[in-house]
Design a protein around this motif. Structure first.
Motif, short mmCIF file in Angstrom:
data_model
loop_
_atom_site.label_atom_id
_atom_site.label_comp_id
_atom_site.label_asym_id
_atom_site.label_seq_id
_atom_site.Cartn_x
_atom_site.Cartn_y
_atom_site.Cartn_z
N VAL A 87 -6.98 -0.70 -10.04
CA VAL A 87 -7.87 -1.63 -9.33
C VAL A 87 -7.81 -1.35 -7.82
N ILE A 88 -6.62 -0.94 -7.35
CA ILE A 88 -6.47 -0.62 -5.92
C ILE A 88 -7.46 0.48 -5.54
N ARG A 89 -7.45 1.54 -6.32
CA ARG A 89 -8.30 2.69 -5.97
C ARG A 89 -9.78 2.39 -6.27
N ARG A 90 -10.02 1.51 -7.27
CA ARG A 90 -11.39 1.09 -7.55
C ARG A 90 -11.97 0.32 -6.35
N LEU A 128 -9.51 -2.68 3.68
CA LEU A 128 -8.11 -3.10 3.83
C LEU A 128 -7.51 -3.27 2.43
N SER A 129 -8.06 -2.54 1.46
CA SER A 129 -7.54 -2.65 0.09
C SER A 129 -6.48 -1.59 -0.15
N GLN A 130 -6.88 -0.38 -0.54
CA GLN A 130 -5.88 0.68 -0.79
C GLN A 130 -5.19 1.01 0.54
N GLY A 131 -3.86 1.01 0.50
CA GLY A 131 -3.12 1.18 1.76
C GLY A 131 -3.02 2.62 2.21
N PHE A 132 -3.74 2.94 3.27
CA PHE A 132 -3.55 4.25 3.92
C PHE A 132 -4.05 4.12 5.35
N GLY A 164 4.56 10.12 -4.41
CA GLY A 164 5.49 9.16 -5.02
C GLY A 164 5.01 8.81 -6.43
N THR A 165 3.70 8.90 -6.65
CA THR A 165 3.13 8.58 -7.97
C THR A 165 3.72 9.47 -9.06
N GLU A 166 3.77 10.77 -8.80
CA GLU A 166 4.36 11.65 -9.81
C GLU A 166 5.86 11.40 -9.92
N PHE A 211 4.23 -6.44 -8.88
CA PHE A 211 4.67 -5.04 -8.86
C PHE A 211 3.49 -4.16 -8.50
N TYR A 212 3.81 -3.00 -7.95
CA TYR A 212 2.79 -1.99 -7.65
C TYR A 212 2.19 -1.56 -9.00
N GLU A 213 0.88 -1.60 -9.09
CA GLU A 213 0.23 -1.51 -10.41
C GLU A 213 0.55 -0.23 -11.19
N SER A 261 8.91 -4.04 -0.82
CA SER A 261 8.05 -4.24 -1.97
C SER A 261 6.56 -4.21 -1.64
N ASN A 262 5.83 -3.44 -2.41
CA ASN A 262 4.38 -3.50 -2.46
C ASN A 262 4.06 -4.35 -3.69
N PRO A 263 3.36 -5.47 -3.60
CA PRO A 263 2.52 -5.91 -2.51
C PRO A 263 3.11 -7.00 -1.61
N VAL A 266 8.88 4.06 -0.64
CA VAL A 266 7.91 4.75 0.22
C VAL A 266 7.66 4.03 1.55
N TYR A 267 7.99 2.74 1.62
CA TYR A 267 7.80 2.01 2.89
C TYR A 267 9.11 1.85 3.65
N GLU A 268 10.08 2.73 3.40
CA GLU A 268 11.42 2.57 3.97
C GLU A 268 11.42 2.47 5.50
N TRP A 318 -1.96 14.42 1.25
CA TRP A 318 -1.20 15.67 1.05
C TRP A 318 -0.45 15.61 -0.28
N ARG A 319 -0.26 14.42 -0.77
CA ARG A 319 0.40 14.22 -2.07
C ARG A 319 1.78 14.88 -2.11
N LEU A 320 2.63 14.48 -1.20
CA LEU A 320 4.01 15.01 -1.20
C LEU A 320 4.99 13.87 -1.43
N ILE A 328 -4.86 -12.59 -2.47
CA ILE A 328 -5.45 -11.25 -2.33
C ILE A 328 -4.59 -10.47 -1.34
N ARG A 329 -4.56 -9.16 -1.51
CA ARG A 329 -3.72 -8.32 -0.65
C ARG A 329 -4.58 -7.56 0.36
N LEU A 330 -4.19 -7.68 1.64
CA LEU A 330 -4.83 -6.90 2.70
C LEU A 330 -3.77 -5.99 3.31
N1 GLN Z 1 0.42 2.46 -2.29
C1 GLN Z 1 -0.98 2.32 -1.99
C2 GLN Z 1 -1.44 0.90 -2.22
O1 GLN Z 1 -0.79 0.13 -2.88
C3 GLN Z 1 -1.83 3.19 -2.84
C4 GLN Z 1 -1.23 4.49 -3.23
C5 GLN Z 1 -2.18 5.26 -4.09
O2 GLN Z 1 -3.32 4.84 -4.29
N2 GLN Z 1 -1.69 6.33 -4.61
O3 GLN Z 1 -2.48 0.56 -1.76
#
Ligand code: GLN
Length: 392
Positions: free
Chosen positions: A15-18, A31-35, A96-98, A120-122, A169-171, A200-202, A239-241, A366-368
């Motif tokens: 849903v985040i990426r959607r 302000l949805s997907q965090g980057f 971090g996803t992989e 939890f992070y989805e 913690s995300n979110p 990842v947010y250390e 970069w997906r590292l 809702i998360r921003l």
């Molecule tokens: N961690 C980011 C978030 O929760 C998204 C990371 C991702 O989409 N791979 O928004």
């Protein structure tokens, strides 16, 4: 057509990426997907330009380029308070996803129980399904986002194979205290379970809070799989590292999983990002200050508008309470997802519905995120202010 696997019927797309896709469709402020919407450090971009000509462009060591692992071992060794062996205790992954997926596939058999704090992070839900694990959710109840210690031990007593700890913690922006981590770690030891962390947010932790690596606690390195990423720390989410750090017996298994999942993370990007891993401490101090300023600025803006929210201790997310809107006749019967879709269309700001993070039926959050340039945050706040016309 022949049937697809059962497993793909049991989860939705992210849903985040959607929300990012819908946001882009409507030209909203995302302000949805965090980057971040700002560039990585210039040193990384220069190094990437060099790598474009000097390489490497072909396969390298599947579990990570040697110079990248060496630099990582030094940087994270300091944080974990232990010498990390780059030859046996690290796997470099595609984000971090992989790392999380790989950790779950390395330790879980079908039917194994894995404890997951909720919200939890989805990804963890899908990670559990794809690795055959059975998630057991432990509430981190809002607004304080604390857990019930008896309930946590009950979870371990069910024979949990592992617990996932996202810290910060995300979110919800919770930063686990040393005392909480020790409590969790002691239970993991008592019931002989692994701890899989997502850190990842250390470097985005706000005073007076401090990030503590689970693996740094006495006796915990041996049962902790630390998952992490360079995405947030160096503003290089595409970069997906990412990487995993853990005891050599676990990493030996993880390297096999990783090898057959993805072969390896992009070699030219590892070459360029290795430069960042050797930055002095001042880089991380400045990053922390940058995000502290953004957090304070954005939260002050939300306060001015009158939107209720939590105060994140870490990460770049804030949970906003939309109950006052849902109580209005105009929004009657709306889910948080529908509210977010409405907000993209009518207000021009994209958020993630809280229900994609909670196991419990929570529909009013809702998360921003605030990883945005000041001008973008200003415009987002200006737009969000229009929400007030719906509650007057
Ligand atoms: N961690 C980011 C978030 O929760 C998204 C990371 C991702 O989409 N791979 O928004």
């Amino acid at each position: 057509m022949a049937r697809l696997s059962d497993r793909v019927q049991t989860f939705t797309d992210s849903v985040i990426r959607r929300m990012t896709r819908i946001s882009d469709e409507y030209g909203a402020i995302n302000l949805s997907q965090g980057f971040p919407d700002f560039d990585p450090p210039i040193e990384l971009m220069d190094a990437l330009a060099k790598a474009a000509y000097a390489g490497p462009h072909q396969y390298s060591i599947t579990y990570g380029a040697k110079n990248f692992r060496d630099a990582l071992a030094v940087k994270q060794g300091k944080r974990i308070g232990r010498k990390i062996d780059p030859e046996t205790e690290i796997v470099v992954t595609c984000g971090g996803t992989e790392a999380m997926m790989c950790a779950m596939m390395t330790i879980c058999n079908p039917g194994d129980k894995v404890l997951v704090f909720s919200p939890f992070y989805e990804n963890y839900g899908a990670d559990a399904i794809l690795s055959g694990a059975d998630p057991v959710y432990i509430p981190l109840a809002p607004p304080a986002y604390e857990f019930d210690r008896v309930r946590l031990e009950e979870g371990f007593k069910q024979g949990a194979k592992a617990i996932i700890v996202c810290n910060p913690s995300n979110p919800c922006g919770k930063v686990f205290t040393r005392e909480e981590l020790t409590f969790i770690g002691n239970l993991a030891a008592k019931y002989d379970a692994f701890v899989v962390t997502d850190e990842v947010y250390e470097h985005m932790v706000y005073e007076p809070y401090e990030h503590i690596c689970m693996a740094s606690l006495p006796g915990m390195f041996e049962r902790t799989i630390t998952c992490n990423s360079l995405s947030k720390t160096y503003s290089i989410t595409r970069w997906r590292l990412g990487y995993m750090i853990g005891p050599s017996e676990v990493i030996e298994g993880a390297r096999k999983v990783h090898d057959f999942l993805t072969v390896g993370a992009a070699a030219p990007l590892q070459e360029a990002a290795a430069v960042g891993l050797s930055f002095p401490d001042s880089y991380y101090d400045n990053l922390r200050q940058l995000y502290t300023d953004k957090r304070n600025y954005f939260l002050a803006g939300l306060d001015r508008i009158g939107l209720k929210h939590n105060v994140p201790q870490g990460s770049y997310f804030v949970m906003v309470d939309i109950q006052e809107f849902l109580d209005r006749p105009e929004f009657a019967g709306m889910s948080d997802l529908q509210f977010c879709e409405w907000m993209i269309r009518e207000i021009g700001v994209a958020a993630v519905p809280g229900s994609s993070f909670f196991r419990e039926p929570i529909n009013n959050l809702i998360r921003l995120h605030f990883a945005r340039e000041k001008a973008t945050l200003d415009e987002a706040l200006r737009r969000l202010e229009r929400l007030n016309s719906y509650v007057k």
